[in-house]
Design an enzyme around this catalytic site. Structure first.
Site, short mmCIF file in Angstrom:
data_model
loop_
_atom_site.label_atom_id
_atom_site.label_comp_id
_atom_site.label_asym_id
_atom_site.label_seq_id
_atom_site.Cartn_x
_atom_site.Cartn_y
_atom_site.Cartn_z
N ALA A 52 4.59 4.16 2.64
CA ALA A 52 4.10 2.89 2.08
C ALA A 52 4.31 1.79 3.12
O ALA A 52 4.97 2.00 4.13
CB ALA A 52 4.84 2.54 0.80
N LYS A 53 3.74 0.65 2.88
CA LYS A 53 4.00 -0.52 3.72
C LYS A 53 3.61 -1.76 2.95
O LYS A 53 2.77 -1.69 2.04
CB LYS A 53 3.19 -0.45 5.03
CG LYS A 53 3.83 -1.21 6.16
CD LYS A 53 4.98 -0.43 6.78
CE LYS A 53 5.62 -1.17 7.91
NZ LYS A 53 6.55 -0.31 8.66
N GLY A 54 4.19 -2.89 3.32
CA GLY A 54 3.84 -4.16 2.68
C GLY A 54 3.78 -5.25 3.71
O GLY A 54 4.30 -5.12 4.82
N VAL A 102 0.86 -1.19 0.00
CA VAL A 102 0.00 0.00 0.00
C VAL A 102 0.89 1.24 0.00
O VAL A 102 1.84 1.33 0.78
CB VAL A 102 -0.92 0.02 1.25
CG1 VAL A 102 -1.68 1.34 1.35
CG2 VAL A 102 -1.90 -1.15 1.22
#
Ligand code: NAD
Length: 418
Positions: free
Chosen positions: A106-108, A61
């Site tokens: 962001a992050k995953g 995201v």
């Protein structure tokens, strides 16, 4: 407004809304900043050691990229959800803005339990996930990093996978890599070093002497274990409580931190550490201490337990460890909370240094990195404390007011396309 307190995205949005109200943001700006810009869900197969193929789900995201390329870690955990990744992406946007580095958030994450997977399975899962999200990541677009249950080896596999697709090495696609393939000196301990700097500054503001302070730390991974060592070795604090996923250990006279580091490495957990008594993770958070440092996961201090917390200072090394109900209770009790978006920003700051070094193919010495990190963390803490005092709000709101205003300014300057 009734919110589901265990949904981290609701928590993140509630925190943003409060800052937006105080800043008087327009409805349009609010609508833009409330939502993640991009959300990618990937379902992908991985061949397991027994020959079976299992399906896994992962996310990436990007919340906002108006101040620069997206930046944020990758988490492997059974608890990963799209809402958790959304919240963590939004917090990354504010974190980069608080410390003034030119990245968006962001992050995953991948839903999996790495403790139950072999190294081979973990490598195949990592490489396939990297391939699936390669439509988003890149040195100019989105640069991942480690988070819970991911480490330099996993960063190396992602760097290699991306590079194989390009046909040449692209070290700047990811940070937190091993030094031998373009990692940065000081990155392993950067988050904890930043935690140490803000702890020292916050103690100074409360007229507390670090050498007379007792400290409890929840989580003994990258952030928690190195924070314990730095607070003990460099600030002279007494570490009285430590924990990992299996539970906690306590000694009011002080724990030998170097022994705990060796013991945890040898035994895989802190359980049974000599000269300590066992405590549960719930009890650990309620131990009497001067400084409490959650360094594991979200929603640890809640409306249920916050009134029983017996500390003077909470340093949020983890992301989102305090829910809004706990925040109010701690605030009313006069307990200072140094918020996650400031307290753990040392990691992304040295990730930024790593990215710059990779792009320039020119590497800096460890003392140079630590000095620059120290300058940024101290300056950011002072700016947040100043904003909080000026606006008569707590440090969390001070940090949000600074960060959201910077992101809103960038969004305003760039305008609405087309
Ligand atoms: P890690 O995987 O290295 O360590 C996590 C630690 O938490 C482990 O000791 C684990 O046993 C413990 N833990 C897990 N579940 C727990 C539970 N229910 N109760 C108590 N302990 C539990 O992860 P990390 O990189 O140290 O990250 C910890 C936190 O710091 C996360 O919130 C992460 O988002 C945040 N953070 C990490 C970095 C970084 O650079 N690694 C940067 C900023 C923020």
């Amino acid at each position: 407004m009734a919110i589901d307190l265990i949904n981290p995205y609701d928590v993140a949005v509630a925190q943003f809304d409060e800052a937006a109200d105080r800043l008087g943001l327009s409805q349009a700006m609010r609508a833009i900043l409330r939502k993640p810009k991009r959300e990618l869900t990937v379902n992908f197969p991985v061949r397991m050691d027994n020959g079976d193929v299992e399906m896994f789900t992962g996310y990436r995201v990007q919340h906002n990229i108006n101040r620069g390329p997206a930046k944020g870690g990758i988490r492997f955990s059974p608890e990963v959800s799209l809402d958790e990744v959304r919240a963590l992406a939004m917090w990354m946007t504010w974190k980069c803005a608080v410390v003034g580095i030119p990245f968006g958030g962001a992050k995953g994450g991948v839903i999996c339990d790495p403790r139950k997977m072999s190294p081979g399975e973990l490598e195949r899962l990592t490489r396939r996930y990297a391939t699936e999200i390669s439509i988003l990541i890149g040195p100019d677009s989105d640069i991942p990093a480690p988070d819970m249950n991911t480490n330099p080896q996993i960063m190396a596999w992602i760097m290699d996978t991306y590079s194989m697709h390009q046909g040449y090495s692209v070290p700047a696609v990811i940070t937190g890599k091993p030094i031998g393939i373009g990692g940065s000196e000081g990155r392993m301990e950067a988050t904890a070093r930043g935690v140490m700097v803000v702890t020292r500054e916050a103690l100074l503001d409360k007229n507390m002497n670090p050498e007379e302070c007792s400290v409890v730390i929840q989580g003994f991974g990258n952030v928690g274990s190195i924070t314990a060592r730095l607070l003990h070795d460099e600030l002279g604090c007494t570490i009285v409580g430590l924990s990992d996923i299996t539970g906690g250990v306590y000694n009011p006279r002080g724990i030998d931190v170097h022994r705990a580091l060796r013991y945890s490495k040898e035994h895989g957990s802190l359980q049974g550490l000599p000269d300590t008594e066992p405590v549960s993770n719930a009890e650990l958070l309620e131990l009497p201490c001067d400084v409490l440092i959650p360094a594991a996961l979200e929603n640890q201090l809640t409306g249920q337990n916050a009134a029983r917390v017996k500390t003077r200072l909470v340093i949020e090394a983890a992301n989102g460890p305090t829910d809004p109900a706990a925040d109010r209770i701690l605030n009313d009790a006069g307990i200072t909370v140094v918020p996650d978006i400031l307290a753990n920003a040392g990691g992304v700051t040295v990730s930024y240094f790593e990215w710059v070094q990779d792009l320039q193919r020119f590497f800096w010495a460890e003392n140079e990195i630590n000095d620059r990190l120290e300058t940024i963390m101290k300056r950011s803490y002072r700016a947040v404390a100043h904003k909080a005092a000026e606006q008569e709000v707590n440090l969390r709101m001070g940090a949000y007011l600074l960060a959201v205003a910077r992101v809103a300014e960038a969004t305003e300057l760039r305008g609405v396309y087309p």
